[in-house]
Structures are given as structure tokens and as C-alpha cells.
Design a protein around this motif. Sequence first.
Motif, PDB file in Angstrom:
ATOM      1  N   PRO A  12       0.834  -1.211   0.000  1.00  0.00           N
ATOM      2  CA  PRO A  12       0.000   0.000   0.000  1.00  0.00           C
ATOM      3  C   PRO A  12       0.865   1.257   0.000  1.00  0.00           C
ATOM      4  CG  PRO A  12      -0.730  -1.566   1.677  1.00  0.00           C
ATOM      5  CD  PRO A  12       0.587  -2.064   1.175  1.00  0.00           C
ATOM      6  N   ALA A  76     -11.109   2.158  -4.624  1.00  0.00           N
ATOM      7  CA  ALA A  76     -10.333   1.303  -3.723  1.00  0.00           C
ATOM      8  C   ALA A  76      -8.856   1.686  -3.729  1.00  0.00           C
ATOM      9  CB  ALA A  76     -10.502  -0.165  -4.113  1.00  0.00           C
ATOM     10  N   LYS A  79      -8.546   4.896  -1.681  1.00  0.00           N
ATOM     11  CA  LYS A  79      -8.854   4.714  -0.262  1.00  0.00           C
ATOM     12  C   LYS A  79      -7.779   3.911   0.463  1.00  0.00           C
ATOM     13  CE  LYS A  79     -12.497   3.169   2.908  1.00  0.00           C
ATOM     14  NZ  LYS A  79     -13.886   2.631   3.027  1.00  0.00           N
ATOM     15  N   TYR A  80      -7.279   2.855  -0.179  1.00  0.00           N
ATOM     16  CA  TYR A  80      -6.359   1.942   0.505  1.00  0.00           C
ATOM     17  C   TYR A  80      -4.924   1.985  -0.034  1.00  0.00           C
ATOM     18  CZ  TYR A  80     -10.647   0.001   2.443  1.00  0.00           C
ATOM     19  OH  TYR A  80     -11.854  -0.159   3.095  1.00  0.00           O
ATOM     20  N   ARG A 246      -3.957   4.858  -6.558  1.00  0.00           N
ATOM     21  CA  ARG A 246      -3.323   4.597  -5.252  1.00  0.00           C
ATOM     22  C   ARG A 246      -2.437   5.758  -4.827  1.00  0.00           C
ATOM     23  NH1 ARG A 246       1.531   0.369  -6.673  1.00  0.00           N
ATOM     24  NH2 ARG A 246       1.333  -0.071  -4.455  1.00  0.00           N
ATOM     25  N   HIS A 397     -15.582  -1.607   2.093  1.00  0.00           N
ATOM     26  CA  HIS A 397     -14.740  -1.861   3.266  1.00  0.00           C
ATOM     27  C   HIS A 397     -13.856  -3.081   3.015  1.00  0.00           C
ATOM     28  CE1 HIS A 397     -13.380  -2.134   7.386  1.00  0.00           C
ATOM     29  NE2 HIS A 397     -13.687  -3.418   7.372  1.00  0.00           N
ATOM     30  N   GLU A 399     -10.282  -5.206   4.661  1.00  0.00           N
ATOM     31  CA  GLU A 399      -9.294  -5.357   5.722  1.00  0.00           C
ATOM     32  C   GLU A 399      -7.921  -5.409   5.057  1.00  0.00           C
ATOM     33  OE1 GLU A 399      -9.647  -5.185   8.901  1.00  0.00           O
ATOM     34  OE2 GLU A 399     -11.843  -5.006   8.839  1.00  0.00           O
ATOM     35  N   LEU A 400      -7.204  -4.305   5.127  1.00  0.00           N
ATOM     36  CA  LEU A 400      -5.984  -4.139   4.342  1.00  0.00           C
ATOM     37  C   LEU A 400      -4.939  -5.219   4.638  1.00  0.00           C
ATOM     38  CD1 LEU A 400      -4.657  -2.356   2.235  1.00  0.00           C
ATOM     39  CD2 LEU A 400      -3.761  -0.923   4.086  1.00  0.00           C
TER      40      LEU A 400
END
Length: 486
Positions: A12, A76, A79-80, A246, A397, A399-400
Motif C-alpha cells: 500500500p 479502492a 482509499k487503501y 493509489r 470496506h 481489511e488491508l
Amino acid sequence: MPTNLYSEDLAPVPAGSRTWNTWNYAALWISMSLCIPTYMLASSLIEGGMNWWQAILTIFAGNTVVLIPMILNGHAGAKYGIPFPVFARASFGTKGANVPALLRAIVACGWFGIQTWIGGFAIYQMLRLWIPALEQLPAIFPASWGLATGPAICFILFWILNMYVVYLGIDSIKKLLVFKAIFLPVAALALLYWAIHAVNGGLGPILTQPSRFQNAGAFWAFFIPALTGMVGFWATLSLNIPDFTRYARSQQAQVKGQALGLPTSMTLFSFMGVVVTSATTIVYGTTIWDPVVLAGKFDNKILVSIAMIAVAISTLATNIAANIVSPANDFAHLNPAKISFRTGGFITGIIGILIFPWKLVADPGGYIFTWLVGYSSLLGPVGGIMIADYYLLRRQHLELDELYQHDGRYSYANGYNRYALLALLLGVAPNIPGFLATIHVIAADALPAWITGIYSYAWFVGFFVSGIGYTLMMRSIKSIEYVTAD
């Protein structure tokens, strides 16, 4: 984190390193849209029988449609901070994500090959003016390859240049993108200027060129697959847009930037292609849909040389940004510990040659109906599954940490979500008969017309069949957050 699911390339992006704003994303799309395949996209519609406004409307509609999954999948990433292959783990599983990643990567390899062929052919068009013997080199490839020796040499040289940029790293394209953003619009405007002044009466006769369809039925028979092809043109980026979002400062940056940059730049640049291609019909009596071929017809050696060098440099910048970044990440995802971004880029380059890209752009029909529509039948289902999973089931949602774990909620059954793979097959299956008929593996009348006709809607059929099928199958499980496919 397990080393075989994690690497620096797939990690990430930290919040502090997310620096792209609205203008960066608009500029990205302006830069990627200003390329020879975009011009050829518009030209192919004119060659297929459309008049100028029908072609422009088709292109605008297709890019407006594909903007929707582009923004949805980009959420996504913003956000992540995760790239496309990691995002795909949420729906396909930690191992199953290799399936959509490889599908996306193979298509990108095809585009890499096409762009490399265009750049190499531009170099050939320049060199043949100064070295006429280049056109007379004896054939060394089988006739079935359709590859002359001179263009092949230039293609390989340009391919080597692309691989050298990959070796230098992604940061090396920044200056090329700046050059392209300035020079390619100037070159396009120069062609537009030529078109207006080469035709007696200027734009008037060009824009009054009639549609060549005999009736409404003939128009719609061409329009539907053409629209699907327009959507398919960016179907690749609509999946792997997280590779770019990203780095976004905010969701607003990626949404506004893409909305401002994609439909407008594609439509404006396509308009230039439409005008110039329509002009060639008047000036030369035949439609020249490839701008590199057109530029090669000009007499001034210096002018042609400058134009071809500009095309080559611009194509190089687009190729690395659009067709190396994502497949390199996809191949790295197969074994993050052993395959780096650079190695993934080299793999992309090799496959790009093996795909025989010169055949993919040999004619407008093959460009749209075989290439663009064909691969959209593979990528539409992937997009439908990922969007359904992220928005309808997980409510945005993730869970990274568990995206990088073999024993987390995204491991499903031994790393594979069988429901996602089944939904993918369900979305692809309806388009197979039409594709086989298009490439003449089966006779066009071997099956009922309505069965083969589904292929004209390939991306749309795949997107909705897979998305709906996946949602229904997954909702049969009580808890999406801790689901396993057992």
C-alpha cells in the motif's frame, strides 16, 4: 506479512506519499488519449462507413460509459493505496487474483506490441526516405507472418528502446510525457491544418461527407459492436486504474481528474482523426486510416522526419505509462518475491512481440471487431465481479492487512474464490460463439444469428452477467466479511 504475497511494488502507498491531484489525473488521461491508437479508433469508424458526427458521438458515448467503472474501481486504490492485483484478491482470492491479473496483463501485452509496432513503423517511414534501400531488403520472415524486413528491423530497434526505459525505471518517463503533452497536440493540429487546406472548400466538404450505410439497419449493425469497441478501448485501464489512483490525495482528485480528462480528450483528439481521415478520402480517393502512413506520403523529408520522431517519442511515453506499469505489476503478483517491476516489464515486452501486433492493426475491421471487442469479452466480466464485490457486498470496506495474508478472510478455499471464477466463466461463455464466428473458426451461419449476435454487446453482457451472477452466489453465504468458499 508473507513474502510471497507482499513486495515493495505491491505494498500500500503510505498516505504521505499520495501526492496526485485533480490536474495530475486529467493530465494523465490527456497524455494517454493523445496517441496514435486513439486517432486510428476514430479513423476506423470513418473507414467502416460512419460520417463525422456519427463517429464522434460513438466515441464520446463509449468513453462516457467506461468512465463509470473507471471511477468505481479507482475508489479502492485511492482509499487503501493498493494496486489492481491486490484489489482483485478481495473478490477472487489471494491466489485466484492471478486469473484476472493475467487476463489484464495479456491484453496489455497486446497493446504494448501494437504501440511498439506503431513507433517502429514511424521510424521506418522516416528512414526509408533517407535510406531507400531499406524498402528493398530481401524477405527473411515467412510470407504468412505478413512482416517485411525493413519495418521488422525498425520495430525491433524501437522495442529495445522501450526495454531500456523499463530498465531505467518508471520515473524515466516523466520528461517524455512532458514532451508528448506539448508536441503531439501540435503535430495533430498540423495534420488538421493540412486537411483543411488540402481540400478545396476547407472543412465544408469534409464535414458533409455522407454516411455510407444504406439503411438504418446497416448503421445499427455497425454501431453496436463499434460502441462496445469504444468501451473496450479503455476496458483494460478501467480494471487496473487502482495502479494510478493509489497515489491520489483524495477521492475527489481521482473522480474529477478522470471525469475532466477522459471523455473530453478522447473526443477532441478523435475529432482531429475524423477530419483528417475524411480529408484523405477526398484528396487521395481512398481512406487512409493510419496517420503514420499518411504522413509518409508527404514529400518534404525534413517534415516527415520531424513528425515521425515525434510519433516515436510520444508512443514511447504512452507505451510505458499505459502498457508497462500495469502488466509489470500483474506479473510481479505471480511471485512478488522473485518477479520485480522491471522483470515484469521485460516479460511484457517479450509477449508483446509474440502476439504479432502488426496483424492486429492490419485493417480497421480486425482492430475493432477482433481485437477491441474480443478482449472486452474477457475484461467486462472481471469488472462486473470486482465492482459487485466492493460496492454491493463489502460496502467499500476492506481489511488491508488480510489482503496480504494466506489465512485471512480473502483466502477463501485454498486461495481461490470459486464463485468468482464461476461467475467469470458465466460472463465469458455467451460471447464465445460470436468470437469464433468473427475469427472464422466457425461459419457465420453455423448458429442462430441471435447467439452469435450477443458478441456485439460483449463487454456489456460479460459485465452484467458476471456481476449479477457473482452477487447472487455470494449472497447465499451468511457473512461476506468472513466468507470462505467451503
